[in-house]
Scaffold this motif. Structure first.
Motif, PDB file in Angstrom:
ATOM      1  N   LEU A 183       0.809  -1.211   0.000  1.00 49.25           N
ATOM      2  CA  LEU A 183       0.000   0.000   0.000  1.00 49.25           C
ATOM      3  C   LEU A 183       0.850   1.273   0.000  1.00 49.25           C
ATOM      4  CD1 LEU A 183      -2.997   0.329  -0.153  1.00 49.25           C
ATOM      5  CD2 LEU A 183      -3.103   0.403   2.341  1.00 49.25           C
ATOM      6  N   ALA A 184       2.006   1.187   0.694  1.00 39.95           N
ATOM      7  CA  ALA A 184       2.812   2.396   0.841  1.00 39.95           C
ATOM      8  C   ALA A 184       3.435   2.788  -0.494  1.00 39.95           C
ATOM      9  CB  ALA A 184       3.897   2.168   1.890  1.00 39.95           C
ATOM     10  N   GLU A 185       3.414   4.083  -0.763  1.00 46.63           N
ATOM     11  CA  GLU A 185       3.996   4.607  -2.007  1.00 46.63           C
ATOM     12  C   GLU A 185       5.465   4.949  -1.790  1.00 46.63           C
ATOM     13  OE1 GLU A 185       1.460   7.833  -3.191  1.00 46.63           O
ATOM     14  OE2 GLU A 185      -0.288   6.551  -3.328  1.00 46.63           O
ATOM     15  N   PRO A 186       6.307   4.677  -2.761  1.00 47.74           N
ATOM     16  CA  PRO A 186       5.998   4.166  -4.095  1.00 47.74           C
ATOM     17  C   PRO A 186       5.596   2.694  -4.057  1.00 47.74           C
ATOM     18  CG  PRO A 186       8.373   4.325  -3.814  1.00 47.74           C
ATOM     19  CD  PRO A 186       7.761   4.929  -2.584  1.00 47.74           C
ATOM     20  N   GLN A 187       4.536   2.371  -4.811  1.00 47.74           N
ATOM     21  CA  GLN A 187       4.075   0.991  -4.875  1.00 47.74           C
ATOM     22  C   GLN A 187       4.794   0.262  -6.004  1.00 47.74           C
ATOM     23  OE1 GLN A 187      -0.326   2.090  -5.355  1.00 47.74           O
ATOM     24  NE2 GLN A 187      -0.439   0.356  -3.950  1.00 47.74           N
ATOM     25  N   PRO A 190       3.260  15.331  -1.091  1.00 47.29           N
ATOM     26  CA  PRO A 190       4.101  15.999  -0.093  1.00 47.29           C
ATOM     27  C   PRO A 190       3.664  15.781   1.352  1.00 47.29           C
ATOM     28  CG  PRO A 190       2.876  17.608  -1.409  1.00 47.29           C
ATOM     29  CD  PRO A 190       2.645  16.280  -2.039  1.00 47.29           C
ATOM     30  N   ILE A 191       2.351  15.661   1.587  1.00 51.18           N
ATOM     31  CA  ILE A 191       1.862  15.602   2.974  1.00 51.18           C
ATOM     32  C   ILE A 191       2.135  14.215   3.559  1.00 51.18           C
ATOM     33  CG2 ILE A 191      -0.150  15.891   4.469  1.00 51.18           C
ATOM     34  CD1 ILE A 191      -1.421  17.544   2.116  1.00 51.18           C
ATOM     35  N   TYR A 192       2.930  14.175   4.607  1.00 56.15           N
ATOM     36  CA  TYR A 192       3.289  12.893   5.212  1.00 56.15           C
ATOM     37  C   TYR A 192       2.374  12.628   6.405  1.00 56.15           C
ATOM     38  CZ  TYR A 192       6.208   9.073   6.845  1.00 56.15           C
ATOM     39  OH  TYR A 192       6.668   7.833   7.214  1.00 56.15           O
ATOM     40  N   GLY A 193       1.991  11.354   6.563  1.00 54.57           N
ATOM     41  CA  GLY A 193       1.302  10.949   7.797  1.00 54.57           C
ATOM     42  C   GLY A 193      -0.190  11.180   7.793  1.00 54.57           C
ATOM     43  N   GLU A 194      -0.779  11.517   6.660  1.00 57.43           N
ATOM     44  CA  GLU A 194      -2.245  11.598   6.601  1.00 57.43           C
ATOM     45  C   GLU A 194      -2.768  10.327   5.941  1.00 57.43           C
ATOM     46  OE1 GLU A 194      -4.114  13.740   8.127  1.00 57.43           O
ATOM     47  OE2 GLU A 194      -2.546  15.141   8.739  1.00 57.43           O
ATOM     48  N   ARG A 195      -3.588  10.459   4.905  1.00 60.78           N
ATOM     49  CA  ARG A 195      -4.205   9.246   4.345  1.00 60.78           C
ATOM     50  C   ARG A 195      -3.312   8.515   3.357  1.00 60.78           C
ATOM     51  NH1 ARG A 195     -10.599  10.512   4.097  1.00 60.78           N
ATOM     52  NH2 ARG A 195     -10.601  11.624   6.052  1.00 60.78           N
ATOM     53  N   THR A 196      -2.303   9.197   2.838  1.00 64.71           N
ATOM     54  CA  THR A 196      -1.437   8.542   1.855  1.00 64.71           C
ATOM     55  C   THR A 196      -0.280   7.867   2.573  1.00 64.71           C
ATOM     56  OG1 THR A 196      -1.950  10.379   0.395  1.00 64.71           O
ATOM     57  CG2 THR A 196      -0.169   8.918  -0.300  1.00 64.71           C
ATOM     58  N   PRO A 197      -0.255   6.552   2.623  1.00 69.84           N
ATOM     59  CA  PRO A 197       0.885   5.910   3.278  1.00 69.84           C
ATOM     60  C   PRO A 197       2.132   6.033   2.406  1.00 69.84           C
ATOM     61  CG  PRO A 197      -0.747   4.269   2.545  1.00 69.84           C
ATOM     62  CD  PRO A 197      -1.213   5.594   2.061  1.00 69.84           C
ATOM     63  N   LEU A 198       3.182   6.574   2.992  1.00 65.71           N
ATOM     64  CA  LEU A 198       4.431   6.744   2.241  1.00 65.71           C
ATOM     65  C   LEU A 198       5.514   5.890   2.893  1.00 65.71           C
ATOM     66  CD1 LEU A 198       4.422  10.639   1.796  1.00 65.71           C
ATOM     67  CD2 LEU A 198       3.789   8.916   0.101  1.00 65.71           C
ATOM     68  N   ALA A 199       6.233   5.140   2.080  1.00 61.36           N
ATOM     69  CA  ALA A 199       7.324   4.322   2.611  1.00 61.36           C
ATOM     70  C   ALA A 199       8.531   5.229   2.797  1.00 61.36           C
ATOM     71  CB  ALA A 199       7.650   3.201   1.641  1.00 61.36           C
ATOM     72  N   SER A 200       9.145   5.182   3.978  1.00 62.23           N
ATOM     73  CA  SER A 200      10.313   6.059   4.157  1.00 62.23           C
ATOM     74  C   SER A 200      11.536   5.398   3.535  1.00 62.23           C
ATOM     75  CB  SER A 200      10.533   6.407   5.622  1.00 62.23           C
ATOM     76  OG  SER A 200      10.169   5.351   6.451  1.00 62.23           O
ATOM     77  N   GLU A 201      11.576   5.491   2.232  1.00 59.24           N
ATOM     78  CA  GLU A 201      12.712   4.963   1.470  1.00 59.24           C
ATOM     79  C   GLU A 201      13.939   5.816   1.719  1.00 59.24           C
ATOM     80  OE1 GLU A 201      12.560   2.343  -0.284  1.00 59.24           O
ATOM     81  OE2 GLU A 201      10.420   2.016  -0.436  1.00 59.24           O
ATOM     82  N   ILE A 202      15.076   5.260   1.368  1.00 58.73           N
ATOM     83  CA  ILE A 202      16.314   6.033   1.502  1.00 58.73           C
ATOM     84  C   ILE A 202      16.286   7.207   0.517  1.00 58.73           C
ATOM     85  CG2 ILE A 202      18.823   5.883   1.114  1.00 58.73           C
ATOM     86  CD1 ILE A 202      18.295   2.866   2.167  1.00 58.73           C
ATOM     87  N   GLU A 203      15.644   6.949  -0.626  1.00 61.96           N
ATOM     88  CA  GLU A 203      15.482   8.022  -1.608  1.00 61.96           C
ATOM     89  C   GLU A 203      13.994   8.322  -1.741  1.00 61.96           C
ATOM     90  OE1 GLU A 203      17.070   7.075  -5.479  1.00 61.96           O
ATOM     91  OE2 GLU A 203      16.213   8.907  -6.315  1.00 61.96           O
ATOM     92  N   ASP A 204      13.659   9.590  -1.898  1.00 63.42           N
ATOM     93  CA  ASP A 204      12.253   9.946  -2.092  1.00 63.42           C
ATOM     94  C   ASP A 204      11.935   9.883  -3.591  1.00 63.42           C
ATOM     95  OD1 ASP A 204       9.742  10.966  -2.254  1.00 63.42           O
ATOM     96  OD2 ASP A 204      10.117  12.707  -0.972  1.00 63.42           O
TER      97      ASP A 204
END
Ligand code: D5M
Ligand code: FE
Ligand code: ZN
Length: 525
Positions: A368-372, A443-457
């Motif tokens: 689910l976390a982006e990037p998928q 850009p918005i972290y921690g709301e509804r879009t799960p973002l994977a904290s990759e080493i690179e964005d």
């Protein structure tokens, strides 16, 4: 239709010259005629058969062929219909040495070189994946990854901001503390809020410290810009330092330059959110769409567009998935994820002569976390069997004959619709516009879009695309922004219970097609 006919012959290892093609095309039901012709010319030998106009004349005079009535069912006959093998680059179409049909009824045509017909030149596809995160290494979730992730985002975007003349030689937040005059800084937004007196307070930071920026409500234009500022984006501020505050005079996004239009002599179809497996998937409308893309449906103009179609880009939510939201199974007609992708393969497998590029969405069987990463093969074996389908990550950057398409499902639209004034699911083009200016897809972290904290964005928009294609909101949108085509491809799912609650009214079966540079939306109901 043109592609379909050509592909039938390519599958049968038969090359057509221009006259033969024209003669086939002039038949009442040209596809059916082609099928019958191939059957009668087969089996071919090891080499290539070159079909000329003379052979067709001979064939017609032998009355091998009864004109059939055009009928879609007939066309779907599995005996006739086979998956196309669209990429056969090894074929030598230059040397003109063909194999003559073995059919004794056929006269032996003279050997002659096959002309470089525009039809044959159409193949193979000029498709490239420019950016795909599927095979990049992933985070193990440690805190240091988290700071590496934001560090990567900050540095990539700061690099872009540095190039702006207004932000030449900026100060660090630490340096700011000793300055009282005009200042310029680049930072990541920690927080943005409205004060009691209706001014905007923006808190930002870099590696050296923090600053608080005030945007006065009497500065109307700037205040409007400040309403677009979101948490975790990276931006520049020019202002004057007063006490502990920076009074902003300019807010500066990394921005996007205006691009020149590139010539496009083909058509690309954009799809998303088919939600196959859901009770609300509009299968009949989708079957009409398939007939159209195959050249068997629509009015003359629509059929003409179909002839130009070489690519079909799908930006996620291809299936409805399972367990995506509570009690989803009540709204599923196919309750098994494997079977959902099998049905998807059956449907997409009907599409002929078109390169299909599929990225995942939040309903697909990717993480689910982006990037998928791309939809994994283990879930979608039959789809992976289709020779004309490529799978990419969400987001992904692809090139179609030199036209760069940025694909992003659009999960972050939920965050923008929720937090930014004037933004809504109904106008995703406005959100796309903002994302491009902020040069970040989520850009918005921690709301509804799960973002994977990759080493690179990987969600930083590093390259300027020609087309920005999204989905997710189930509502079509199109705008040309600084020369970039912003496309949201709507859905083939009728309104769900969830959408009723949120008053989201989907635009169903409206398919955007970028035909030779101009946008057409075709409706299938
Ligand atoms: O999203 C379908 C539609 O539902 C789309 O308009 C977004 C909206 N949606 C989905 N999830 C949410 C949340 N969590 N909040 C608000 N709106 C949402 P799909 O991805 O197809 O389910
Ligand atoms: Fe969806
Ligand atoms: Zn979605």
């Amino acid at each position: 239709m043109q592609k379909k006919i050509i592909n039938r012959f390519i599958d049968a290892e038969i090359l057509l010259n221009d006259t033969a093609y024209e003669k086939i095309k002039s038949q009442e039901n040209s596809l059916k005629f082609a099928e019958t012709l191939i059957k009668n010319l087969s089996p071919s030998q090891d080499g290539l058969l070159i079909l000329t106009g003379d052979i067709i004349d001979q064939y017609l005079s032998d009355k091998h062929y009864d004109h059939p009535h055009p009928d879609y069912q007939d066309y779907c006959d599995p005996d006739i219909y086979q998956d196309p093998d669209v990429l056969k680059p090894d074929r030598n179409i230059q040397d003109g040495e063909g194999t003559i049909p073995k059919n004794p009824a056929e006269p032996t045509p003279p050997m002659r070189p096959v002309p470089q017909s525009k039809l044959i030149k159409e193949l193979p596809y000029n498709f490239e994946i420019l950016k795909d995160t599927s095979k990049k290494s992933y985070t193990n979730g440690e805190i240091k990854d988290f700071s590496a992730y934001f560090g990567s985002r900050y540095h990539k975007l700061r690099e872009m901001l540095h190039k702006k003349k207004e932000l030449k030689s900026p100060q660090t937040m630490q340096e700011l503390e000793n300055l009282q005059d005009v200042v310029k800084v680049i930072g990541m937004i920690n927080d943005v809020r409205t004060t009691k007196n209706n001014h905007k307070l923006i808190e930002m930071e870099d590696e050296t410290g923090k600053a608080t920026v005030l945007v006065h409500n009497e500065n109307h234009d700037l205040f409007e810009e400040a309403e677009m500022v979101v948490k975790d984006e990276v931006m520049g501020v020019v202002g004057t330092r007063k006490g502990s505050l920076v009074m902003a005079s300019q807010l500066i996004n990394p921005g996007i330059p205006r691009i020149d239009e590139k010539p496009m002599d083909f058509a690309t179809v954009f799809l998303s959110d088919t939600h196959i497996g859901s009770t609300t998937f509009l299968k009949d409308a989708f079957l009409k769409f398939i007939r159209w893309i195959n050249g068997d449906y629509g009015d003359q103009e629509q059929m003409k567009i179909a002839e130009n179609v070489r690519y079909l880009v799908v930006a996620g939510d291809i299936v409805d998935g399972i367990g995506v939201y509570p009690n989803q199974d009540k709204e599923l007609i196919i309750k098994d994820i494997y079977q959902q992708y099998e049905e998807a393969a059956r449907l997409f497998g009907e599409i002929d002569g078109v390169k299909i590029i599929i990225a995942p969405g939040n309903h697909d069987a990717s993480r689910l976390a982006e990037p998928q990463p791309a939809i994994p093969e283990e879930y979608a074996k039959d789809l992976y069997q289709l020779k004309n389908v490529a799978f990419v990550s969400n987001p992904a950057l692809i090139s179609l004959e030199g036209i760069n398409v940025l694909m992003y499902h659009g999960r972050s639209f939920d965050d923008f619709a929720m937090t930014v004034k004037g933004m809504s699911h109904q106008q995703s083009d406005l959100i796309m516009n903002e994302l491009l200016e902020k040069r970040h897809l989520a850009p918005i972290y921690g709301e509804r879009t799960p973002l994977a904290s990759e080493i690179e964005d990987h969600l930083v928009i590093e390259e300027v695309p020609d087309v920005f294609h999204t989905g997710h909101v189930h509502i079509n949108a199109y705008k040309r922004y600084k020369g970039i085509h912003l496309i949201n491809s709507g859905t083939f799912q009728s309104q769900t219970e969830f959408q009723k609650i949120y008053n989201i009214v989907p635009t169903c079966g409206q398919v955007p097609v970028l035909n030779q540079g101009s946008m057409k939306v075709l409706k299938f109901t």
